[in-house]
Design a protein around this motif. Sequence first.
Motif, mmCIF file in Angstrom:
data_model
loop_
_atom_site.group_PDB
_atom_site.id
_atom_site.type_symbol
_atom_site.label_atom_id
_atom_site.label_comp_id
_atom_site.label_asym_id
_atom_site.label_seq_id
_atom_site.Cartn_x
_atom_site.Cartn_y
_atom_site.Cartn_z
ATOM 1 N N GLN A 1 0.841 -1.199 0.000
ATOM 2 C CA GLN A 1 0.000 0.000 0.000
ATOM 3 C C GLN A 1 0.877 1.250 0.000
ATOM 4 N N ALA A 2 1.684 1.391 -1.030
ATOM 5 C CA ALA A 2 2.707 2.424 -1.163
ATOM 6 C C ALA A 2 2.229 3.817 -0.783
ATOM 7 N N ASP A 3 2.951 4.383 0.137
ATOM 8 C CA ASP A 3 2.741 5.773 0.557
ATOM 9 C C ASP A 3 1.285 6.093 0.892
ATOM 10 N N GLY A 4 0.551 5.119 1.396
ATOM 11 C CA GLY A 4 -0.834 5.368 1.775
ATOM 12 C C GLY A 4 -1.775 5.533 0.602
ATOM 13 N N SER A 5 -1.321 5.191 -0.598
ATOM 14 C CA SER A 5 -2.150 5.368 -1.793
ATOM 15 C C SER A 5 -3.242 4.319 -1.915
ATOM 16 N N GLY A 6 -3.087 3.202 -1.188
ATOM 17 C CA GLY A 6 -4.041 2.115 -1.317
ATOM 18 C C GLY A 6 -3.705 1.151 -2.435
ATOM 19 N N VAL A 7 -2.563 1.369 -3.092
ATOM 20 C CA VAL A 7 -2.133 0.515 -4.203
ATOM 21 C C VAL A 7 -0.695 0.067 -3.957
ATOM 22 N N SER A 8 -0.432 -1.200 -4.168
ATOM 23 C CA SER A 8 0.950 -1.682 -4.178
ATOM 24 C C SER A 8 1.170 -2.433 -5.484
ATOM 25 N N LEU A 9 2.403 -2.389 -5.958
ATOM 26 C CA LEU A 9 2.738 -3.019 -7.226
ATOM 27 C C LEU A 9 4.118 -3.640 -7.117
ATOM 28 N N TRP B 1 10.295 -16.123 -16.976
ATOM 29 C CA TRP B 1 9.057 -16.050 -16.200
ATOM 30 C C TRP B 1 8.937 -14.628 -15.670
ATOM 31 N N GLY B 2 7.778 -14.046 -15.786
ATOM 32 C CA GLY B 2 7.549 -12.706 -15.255
ATOM 33 C C GLY B 2 6.204 -12.642 -14.566
ATOM 34 N N GLN B 3 6.132 -11.821 -13.526
ATOM 35 C CA GLN B 3 4.879 -11.700 -12.782
ATOM 36 C C GLN B 3 4.693 -10.246 -12.335
ATOM 37 N N VAL B 4 3.473 -9.763 -12.487
ATOM 38 C CA VAL B 4 3.088 -8.440 -12.007
ATOM 39 C C VAL B 4 1.937 -8.651 -11.028
ATOM 40 N N GLN B 5 2.102 -8.140 -9.811
ATOM 41 C CA GLN B 5 1.035 -8.237 -8.816
ATOM 42 C C GLN B 5 0.689 -6.843 -8.331
ATOM 43 N N MET B 6 -0.604 -6.516 -8.435
ATOM 44 C CA MET B 6 -1.102 -5.250 -7.932
ATOM 45 C C MET B 6 -2.146 -5.548 -6.872
ATOM 46 N N ASP B 7 -1.978 -4.935 -5.713
ATOM 47 C CA ASP B 7 -2.944 -5.078 -4.628
ATOM 48 C C ASP B 7 -3.605 -3.734 -4.379
ATOM 49 N N LEU B 8 -4.920 -3.770 -4.253
ATOM 50 C CA LEU B 8 -5.695 -2.563 -3.989
ATOM 51 C C LEU B 8 -6.326 -2.633 -2.612
ATOM 52 N N ALA B 9 -6.426 -1.494 -1.966
ATOM 53 C CA ALA B 9 -7.171 -1.430 -0.718
ATOM 54 C C ALA B 9 -8.625 -1.778 -1.038
ATOM 55 N N PRO B 10 -9.362 -2.362 -0.092
ATOM 56 C CA PRO B 10 -10.748 -2.769 -0.363
ATOM 57 C C PRO B 10 -11.619 -1.652 -0.945
ATOM 58 N N ALA B 11 -11.464 -0.424 -0.482
ATOM 59 C CA ALA B 11 -12.281 0.683 -1.006
ATOM 60 C C ALA B 11 -11.983 0.928 -2.483
ATOM 61 N N LEU B 12 -10.706 0.853 -2.872
ATOM 62 C CA LEU B 12 -10.354 1.044 -4.283
ATOM 63 C C LEU B 12 -10.837 -0.120 -5.137
ATOM 64 N N ALA B 13 -10.745 -1.330 -4.617
ATOM 65 C CA ALA B 13 -11.239 -2.496 -5.359
ATOM 66 C C ALA B 13 -12.744 -2.365 -5.589
ATOM 67 N N GLY C 1 -14.630 -2.208 -9.077
ATOM 68 C CA GLY C 1 -15.516 -3.332 -9.352
ATOM 69 C C GLY C 1 -14.782 -4.646 -9.492
ATOM 70 N N GLY C 2 -13.664 -4.774 -8.789
ATOM 71 C CA GLY C 2 -12.880 -6.000 -8.901
ATOM 72 C C GLY C 2 -12.411 -6.476 -7.544
ATOM 73 N N SER C 3 -11.414 -7.352 -7.583
ATOM 74 C CA SER C 3 -10.876 -7.906 -6.341
ATOM 75 C C SER C 3 -9.716 -7.038 -5.838
ATOM 76 N N THR C 4 -9.245 -7.360 -4.659
ATOM 77 C CA THR C 4 -8.145 -6.589 -4.085
ATOM 78 C C THR C 4 -6.792 -6.988 -4.662
ATOM 79 N N THR C 5 -6.692 -8.157 -5.293
ATOM 80 C CA THR C 5 -5.423 -8.610 -5.873
ATOM 81 C C THR C 5 -5.584 -8.920 -7.351
ATOM 82 N N CYS C 6 -4.699 -8.349 -8.145
ATOM 83 C CA CYS C 6 -4.641 -8.638 -9.579
ATOM 84 C C CYS C 6 -3.257 -9.212 -9.851
ATOM 85 N N LEU C 7 -3.217 -10.394 -10.429
ATOM 86 C CA LEU C 7 -1.951 -11.088 -10.663
ATOM 87 C C LEU C 7 -1.873 -11.524 -12.123
#
Length: 89
Positions: free
Chosen positions: A32-40, A57-69, A73-79
């Motif tokens: 949740q970088a710098d309180g933004s509600g998003v981590s990548l 092999w490459g992977q991108v993971q984005m996590d959103l705070a529940p309010a942003l998700a 209209g999606g989940s808190t984790t996008c992988l």
Amino acid sequence: MPADLNPDYGQYSWTPVGTNGFQSEPYNAGSQADGSGVSLVVTMALNAKSKQQIDVWGQVQMDLAPALAAIAGGSTTCLATVEGSYTKN
């Protein structure tokens, strides 16, 4: 070394994995970088299978705070994971 395969790989810090592999985390915006509600986090790995083939092999993971998700209209984790290989002809 990964930079031998692609000069752009030279800018990343690589950790040896096993006998023929390397792993790097070229981007990490933290939890949740710098309180933004998003981590990548971006992770990549290379593994030499032979003189002609290197698996990638490459992977991108984005996590959103529940309010942003909820707003998105999606989940808190996008992988997203990508797998492939470099083959020398």
